[in-house]
Enzyme design. Structure first.
Site, PDB file in Angstrom:
ATOM      1  N   SER A 140       6.633  53.162  27.760  1.00  0.00           N
ATOM      2  CA  SER A 140       7.842  52.931  26.967  1.00  0.00           C
ATOM      3  C   SER A 140       7.910  51.445  26.652  1.00  0.00           C
ATOM      4  CB  SER A 140       9.089  53.351  27.745  1.00  0.00           C
ATOM      5  OG  SER A 140       9.057  54.737  28.002  1.00  0.00           O
TER       6      SER A 140
ATOM      7  N   MET B  85       8.687  44.445  27.525  1.00  0.00           N
ATOM      8  CA  MET B  85       9.053  44.949  28.819  1.00  0.00           C
ATOM      9  C   MET B  85       8.633  46.396  28.905  1.00  0.00           C
ATOM     10  SD  MET B  85      10.898  45.456  31.811  1.00  0.00           S
ATOM     11  CE  MET B  85      10.925  47.152  31.612  1.00  0.00           C
ATOM     12  N   PRO B  86       7.334  46.653  29.057  1.00  0.00           N
ATOM     13  CA  PRO B  86       6.884  48.033  29.159  1.00  0.00           C
ATOM     14  C   PRO B  86       7.316  48.687  30.473  1.00  0.00           C
ATOM     15  CG  PRO B  86       5.076  46.581  28.545  1.00  0.00           C
ATOM     16  CD  PRO B  86       6.229  45.716  28.949  1.00  0.00           C
ATOM     17  N   LEU B  87       7.563  49.974  30.390  1.00  0.00           N
ATOM     18  CA  LEU B  87       7.796  50.818  31.552  1.00  0.00           C
ATOM     19  C   LEU B  87       6.713  51.874  31.506  1.00  0.00           C
ATOM     20  CD1 LEU B  87       9.512  51.830  33.945  1.00  0.00           C
ATOM     21  CD2 LEU B  87      10.909  53.075  32.264  1.00  0.00           C
TER      22      LEU B  87
END
Length: 126
Positions: free
Chosen positions: A72, A1-3
């Site tokens: 992130s 779950m990249p931000l």
């Protein structure tokens, strides 16, 4: 779950910015196995007075077209996957929207699964 947070100089077209989103998402899908529809990205544009970079740091000739990318992620990827991600981002941004590899700056910020809440006040991965 990249931000993903992207910073660049102001003045690029909507199509240019959308191409950055699309290329980053494709690179993450191909190298980090990011699921379909897992897209959480922002772009911030800065005028010249608010955008500073080392034009030749580490012998890399950067230009005002520098794209700063901070991703992130959970600390679940190997060094090989990270290297593949960096390489693929530079390749795809070179293809569309035409960013030179020298102007692709990527920083990964890793955290543990319990540090993420994807909505509803829950720690979905804890």
């Amino acid at each position: 779950m990249p931000l993903v947070h992207i910073s660049l100089r102001a003045g690029k077209s909507d199509a240019y910015r959308q191409a950055i989103f699309d290329s980053l998402y494709r690179a993450m899908r191909e190298t980090f196995n990011v699921p379909e529809d897992d897209q959480f990205m922002t772009i911030r544009e800065h005028d010249a007075a608010n955008f500073r970079y080392g034009a030749s740091y580490l012998g890399i000739a950067r230009s005002d077209d520098l794209v700063l990318i901070q991703i992130s992620v959970m600390n679940t990827r190997t060094v090989e996957q990270k290297k593949a991600l960096f390489r693929r981002i530079a390749e795809l941004l070179g293809e569309d929207p035409g960013v030179r590899p020298e102007d692709v700056f990527v920083n990964l910020v890793e955290g543990t699964k319990e540090n993420w809440s994807l909505g509803n006040g829950l720690a979905q991965y804890a």
